[in-house]
Scaffold this motif. Structure first.
Motif, mmCIF file in Angstrom:
data_model
loop_
_atom_site.group_PDB
_atom_site.id
_atom_site.type_symbol
_atom_site.label_atom_id
_atom_site.label_comp_id
_atom_site.label_asym_id
_atom_site.label_seq_id
_atom_site.Cartn_x
_atom_site.Cartn_y
_atom_site.Cartn_z
ATOM 1 N N PHE A 239 0.829 -1.199 0.000
ATOM 2 C CA PHE A 239 0.000 0.000 0.000
ATOM 3 C C PHE A 239 0.866 1.254 0.000
ATOM 4 C CE2 PHE A 239 -2.942 -3.164 1.331
ATOM 5 C CZ PHE A 239 -4.218 -2.704 1.005
ATOM 6 N N ILE A 240 0.405 2.263 -0.740
ATOM 7 C CA ILE A 240 1.013 3.589 -0.662
ATOM 8 C C ILE A 240 -0.079 4.606 -0.348
ATOM 9 C CG2 ILE A 240 2.788 2.961 -2.353
ATOM 10 C CD1 ILE A 240 1.335 4.930 -4.307
ATOM 11 N N GLY A 241 0.336 5.759 0.169
ATOM 12 C CA GLY A 241 -0.606 6.838 0.458
ATOM 13 C C GLY A 241 -0.767 7.091 1.945
ATOM 14 N N SER A 242 -1.074 8.325 2.276
ATOM 15 C CA SER A 242 -1.145 8.744 3.681
ATOM 16 C C SER A 242 -2.235 8.014 4.452
ATOM 17 C CB SER A 242 -1.381 10.254 3.759
ATOM 18 O OG SER A 242 -2.551 10.621 3.040
ATOM 19 N N ILE A 243 -3.358 7.703 3.814
ATOM 20 C CA ILE A 243 -4.458 7.030 4.517
ATOM 21 C C ILE A 243 -4.010 5.662 5.016
ATOM 22 C CG2 ILE A 243 -6.845 6.215 4.365
ATOM 23 C CD1 ILE A 243 -6.586 9.220 4.047
ATOM 24 N N SER A 244 -3.294 4.937 4.177
ATOM 25 C CA SER A 244 -2.857 3.591 4.566
ATOM 26 C C SER A 244 -1.854 3.635 5.707
ATOM 27 C CB SER A 244 -2.255 2.849 3.362
ATOM 28 O OG SER A 244 -1.156 3.553 2.824
ATOM 29 N N LYS A 245 -1.027 4.678 5.754
ATOM 30 C CA LYS A 245 -0.017 4.768 6.808
ATOM 31 C C LYS A 245 -0.626 5.239 8.126
ATOM 32 C CE LYS A 245 4.268 4.165 7.944
ATOM 33 N NZ LYS A 245 4.879 2.817 7.875
ATOM 34 N N ILE A 246 -1.462 6.273 8.071
ATOM 35 C CA ILE A 246 -2.062 6.825 9.296
ATOM 36 C C ILE A 246 -2.996 5.803 9.950
ATOM 37 C CG2 ILE A 246 -3.626 8.609 10.196
ATOM 38 C CD1 ILE A 246 -2.501 10.438 7.959
ATOM 39 N N TYR A 247 -3.707 5.056 9.108
ATOM 40 C CA TYR A 247 -4.672 4.079 9.631
ATOM 41 C C TYR A 247 -4.190 2.650 9.378
ATOM 42 C CZ TYR A 247 -7.555 8.169 10.181
ATOM 43 O OH TYR A 247 -8.020 9.405 10.566
ATOM 44 N N GLU A 248 -2.916 2.441 9.667
ATOM 45 C CA GLU A 248 -2.295 1.136 9.459
ATOM 46 C C GLU A 248 -2.972 0.046 10.280
ATOM 47 O OE1 GLU A 248 2.205 -0.824 9.784
ATOM 48 O OE2 GLU A 248 1.935 1.354 9.749
ATOM 49 N N LYS A 249 -3.374 0.358 11.499
ATOM 50 C CA LYS A 249 -4.023 -0.625 12.374
ATOM 51 C C LYS A 249 -5.345 -1.098 11.773
ATOM 52 C CE LYS A 249 -5.616 0.884 16.304
ATOM 53 N NZ LYS A 249 -5.675 1.402 17.702
ATOM 54 N N GLU A 250 -6.140 -0.149 11.266
ATOM 55 C CA GLU A 250 -7.427 -0.504 10.660
ATOM 56 C C GLU A 250 -7.226 -1.267 9.350
ATOM 57 O OE1 GLU A 250 -8.082 2.698 13.560
ATOM 58 O OE2 GLU A 250 -6.647 2.439 11.930
ATOM 59 N N LEU A 251 -6.175 -0.920 8.623
ATOM 60 C CA LEU A 251 -5.853 -1.642 7.388
ATOM 61 C C LEU A 251 -5.453 -3.075 7.700
ATOM 62 C CD1 LEU A 251 -5.314 -1.828 4.372
ATOM 63 C CD2 LEU A 251 -3.083 -0.740 4.753
ATOM 64 N N LYS A 252 -4.657 -3.247 8.735
ATOM 65 C CA LYS A 252 -4.250 -4.606 9.133
ATOM 66 C C LYS A 252 -5.468 -5.433 9.545
ATOM 67 C CE LYS A 252 -0.885 -7.113 11.960
ATOM 68 N NZ LYS A 252 -1.794 -8.232 12.217
ATOM 69 N N TYR A 253 -6.410 -4.792 10.225
ATOM 70 C CA TYR A 253 -7.647 -5.476 10.607
ATOM 71 C C TYR A 253 -8.364 -6.018 9.359
ATOM 72 C CZ TYR A 253 -12.725 -5.613 11.308
ATOM 73 O OH TYR A 253 -14.051 -5.972 11.275
ATOM 74 N N ALA A 254 -8.490 -5.159 8.338
ATOM 75 C CA ALA A 254 -9.198 -5.561 7.119
ATOM 76 C C ALA A 254 -8.434 -6.653 6.375
ATOM 77 C CB ALA A 254 -9.404 -4.347 6.219
ATOM 78 N N ALA A 255 -7.102 -6.542 6.345
ATOM 79 C CA ALA A 255 -6.295 -7.560 5.668
ATOM 80 C C ALA A 255 -6.437 -8.911 6.374
ATOM 81 C CB ALA A 255 -4.830 -7.120 5.644
#
Length: 284
Positions: A239-255
């Protein structure tokens, strides 16, 4: 001199590499040929005097941008660049290619963008493949800044926001239905306006409302734009982009929820792009 630009719909990061391989950094607004004309791009870049001071010395220019997905759209940007940097060999390509090149580790993978908008592709080192199209902020852009900004404003207008978030939004942003309608329906660049609310949303990033909203958005993105690839359970998703970095925890949840192998998360891909082009030119 070499100039490399990575442009989303909100901002463009420019990196100039001089004869001694020293890097010089510049910023402008983002340019999207679906919303911006050649003349607008020329006049706006011209305002950055520090960048323009190098215009005649640049010999190679690589521009990657949102909306640069066809020859017709690319030529809108390319015409501007040729006018501004007349001595440069210039190329224009999609920001999705920039994403793929910036995240590639030598093995096939899925590369995703989560910024003002959202998108994804599969990259095997040679070929970029998309399974589903990016359908922009009105119909899609799941998990993006525009997506969350739209959700926030929708909940505000429907009176569904927690009172503390509603009060803060009204006090600090002086928001109103008329202002929202004017910016979304009457003025250009509604996607950038919607995404601008991520600054506000981030001030409540630990609030249950925001955590739930972002988790749901990330889950929708992963289901739509990652799970669509037959290889999705066997390769990394970068992933690239500020949203993916700032909300890394929520992204990991979805993954994790969807059985996706989460790879690199890069806030700004331009440095990786610079390294890629320097390697291609055998300068590093």
């Amino acid at each position: 001199m070499i100039l490399i630009a990575e442009s989303g719909s909100t901002k463009t990061d420019w990196v100039l590499i001089d004869e001694s391989n020293k890097k010089h950094y510049f910023k402008t607004i983002g340019f999207n040929p679906f919303f911006h004309t050649t003349d607008f791009i020329i006049s706006t870049i011209s305002l950055n005097k520090d960048l323009i001071a190098f215009s005649k010395a640049i010999t190679k220019l690589y521009f990657y941008g949102a909306g640069c997905s066809s020859e017709k759209m690319n030529n809108v940007v390319l015409s501007a660049l040729k006018s501004l940097f007349p001595n440069a060999y210039s190329t224009v390509d999609h920001d999705l290619k920039a994403c793929a090149l910036a995240t590639y580790e030598g093995v096939p993978s899925i590369s995703c963008i989560l910024g003002t908008g959202s998108n994804s592709c599969f990259f095997d080192g040679k070929t970029i493949r998309e399974e589903v199209p990016a359908i922009a902020y009105v119909l899609g852009d799941e998990g993006s800044g525009a997506f969350y900004g739209k959700q926030l404003l929708k909940d505000y207008l429907y009176n569904r926001l927690p009172i503390e978030i509603k009060n803060d939004l009204e006090t600090k942003w002086e928001i109103s239905k008329d202002k929202i309608f004017d910016n979304v329906y009457m003025k250009p660049h509604a996607n950038v306006y919607l995404a601008s609310f991520m600054k506000f949303i981030s001030t409540f990033k630990d609030h249950p409302y925001v955590i739930t909203m972002v988790k749901e958005g990330m889950d929708e993105f992963v289901k739509t734009h990652v799970c669509c690839y037959p290889e999705s359970k066997n390769v990394k998703a970068h992933f690239i982009g500020s949203i993916s970095k700032i909300y890394e925890k929520e992204l990991k949840y979805a993954a994790d929820k969807n059985g996706i192998i989460l790879g690199n998360i890069i806030r700004k891909p331009v440095e990786n792009l610079v390294d890629y082009h320097l390697r291609q030119l055998q300068l590093i």
